[in-house]
Scaffold this active site. Structure first.
Site, short mmCIF file in Angstrom:
data_model
loop_
_atom_site.label_atom_id
_atom_site.label_comp_id
_atom_site.label_asym_id
_atom_site.label_seq_id
_atom_site.Cartn_x
_atom_site.Cartn_y
_atom_site.Cartn_z
N SER A 278 0.83 -1.21 0.00
CA SER A 278 0.00 0.00 0.00
C SER A 278 0.86 1.26 0.00
CB SER A 278 -0.98 0.00 1.18
OG SER A 278 -0.32 0.23 2.40
N ARG B 52 22.25 -15.33 4.04
CA ARG B 52 21.81 -13.95 3.91
C ARG B 52 22.69 -13.21 2.89
NH1 ARG B 52 18.32 -11.33 7.21
NH2 ARG B 52 18.29 -12.82 8.89
N HIS C 178 9.13 3.29 8.66
CA HIS C 178 8.94 2.40 9.81
C HIS C 178 7.71 2.88 10.57
CE1 HIS C 178 10.08 -0.41 12.96
NE2 HIS C 178 9.79 0.53 13.83
N ASP D 296 16.48 -0.19 12.09
CA ASP D 296 15.50 0.86 12.36
C ASP D 296 16.12 2.08 13.04
OD1 ASP D 296 13.52 -0.67 11.15
OD2 ASP D 296 13.02 -1.68 13.01
N GLU E 200 1.31 7.15 6.83
CA GLU E 200 2.44 6.67 6.02
C GLU E 200 2.22 7.03 4.55
OE1 GLU E 200 3.83 2.63 6.67
OE2 GLU E 200 2.81 2.54 8.59
C1 GAR Z 1 3.93 -0.57 6.65
O1 GAR Z 1 3.20 -0.25 7.80
C2 GAR Z 1 5.40 -0.25 6.84
O2 GAR Z 1 5.62 0.89 7.63
C3 GAR Z 1 5.85 -1.49 7.59
O3 GAR Z 1 5.21 -2.55 6.94
C4 GAR Z 1 3.95 -2.08 6.42
C5 GAR Z 1 3.90 -2.43 4.97
O4 GAR Z 1 2.64 -2.17 4.45
N1 GAR Z 1 7.28 -1.62 7.52
C6 GAR Z 1 8.01 -2.16 8.49
O5 GAR Z 1 7.53 -2.61 9.51
C7 GAR Z 1 9.51 -2.17 8.23
N2 GAR Z 1 10.23 -2.44 9.43
P1 GAR Z 1 2.42 -2.01 2.89
O6 GAR Z 1 3.00 -3.27 2.23
O7 GAR Z 1 0.94 -1.96 2.72
O8 GAR Z 1 3.12 -0.77 2.43
#
Ligand code: GAR
Length: 212
Positions: free
Chosen positions: A14, A62, A106, A142, A171
């Site tokens: 998203s 990794r 984040h 982070d 976000e």
């Molecule tokens: C979002 O909330 C982003 O901030 C988080 O994952 C979600 C992804 O949603 N990222 C983390 O936690 C990274 N450490 P999305 O795929 O719908 O953008």
């Protein structure tokens, strides 16, 4: 020529969709996922953006995964690699390769609540204000120079899902905005901190709880 970015995703995408919809002065050269089932891939494909999968499960280490991912990214020669819900931890070699060219969002007000389950962590800590952070990526998980943050109140009766949805809406505004500043050449690194060029009027104080 517009600056080029590559977006990395692991899931629904998203944030990626918000970036694509924002009409930014940049070219999204590719969207790459570590999981073939990531919903965002279809979304990107439907918009004519080249997509690729580098499945981390196919690599023994990794370091081997990161090397393959680097090769997939560098094929597009991007000026910036944009992490949008990319849920893998990088090797120091990967981070060094993209030094100052790797940006992340984040879902917390860093340095509070790094790692996973940030909304659960915020509820458990009892904070009244929570939010999200756009930052450049360094070796420390982070952490790294902060570009922008957005805050929301934590309301009584909030569940993890309600809070997550409130933060996610922020976000989707914050990340495209930060990337616009980057594309316009307005982000400057100064002593390990980011300065954003421009005039930013104070928009007041967010208090929580706020009396009606
Ligand atoms: C979002 O909330 C982003 O901030 C988080 O994952 C979600 C992804 O949603 N990222 C983390 O936690 C990274 N450490 P999305 O795929 O719908 O953008």
């Amino acid at each position: 020529m517009k600056p080029r970015i590559v977006i990395l995703i692991s899931g629904r995408g998203s944030n990626m969709a918000a970036i694509l919809a924002a009409g930014l002065p940049l070219e999204v050269a590719a969207v790459i996922s570590n999981l073939p089932e990531a919903g965002g891939l279809e979304l990107a494909d439907a918009q004519g953006i080249p997509t690729a999968v580098v499945d981390h499960r196919a690599y023994a280490t990794r370091a081997a995964f990161d090397a393959a991912l680097m090769a997939a990214i560098d094929r597009h020669d991007p000026q910036l690699v944009v992490l949008a819900g990319f849920m893998r931890i990088f090797t120091p070699e990967f981070v060094a390769h993209y030094r100052a060219r790797l940006i992340n969002i984040h879902p917390s007000l860093l340095p509070a609540f790094p790692g996973l389950h940030t909304h659960r962590q915020a509820l458990a800590a009892g904070v009244r204000i929570h939010g999200c952070t756009v930052h450049f990526v360094t070796d420390e998980l982070d952490h790294g120079p902060i570009v922008a943050q957005a805050a929301v109140p934590v309301l009584s009766g909030d569940t993890e899902d309600l809070l997550a949805a409130r933060v996610l809406r922020c976000e989707h505004v914050l990340y495209p905005r930060a990337l616009r500043w980057w594309a316009e050449g307005r982000l400057h690194q100064d002593d390990g901190r980011i300065a954003v060029e421009g005039k930013f009027p104070s928009s007041g104080t967010l208090m929580a709880p706020e009396e009606a």
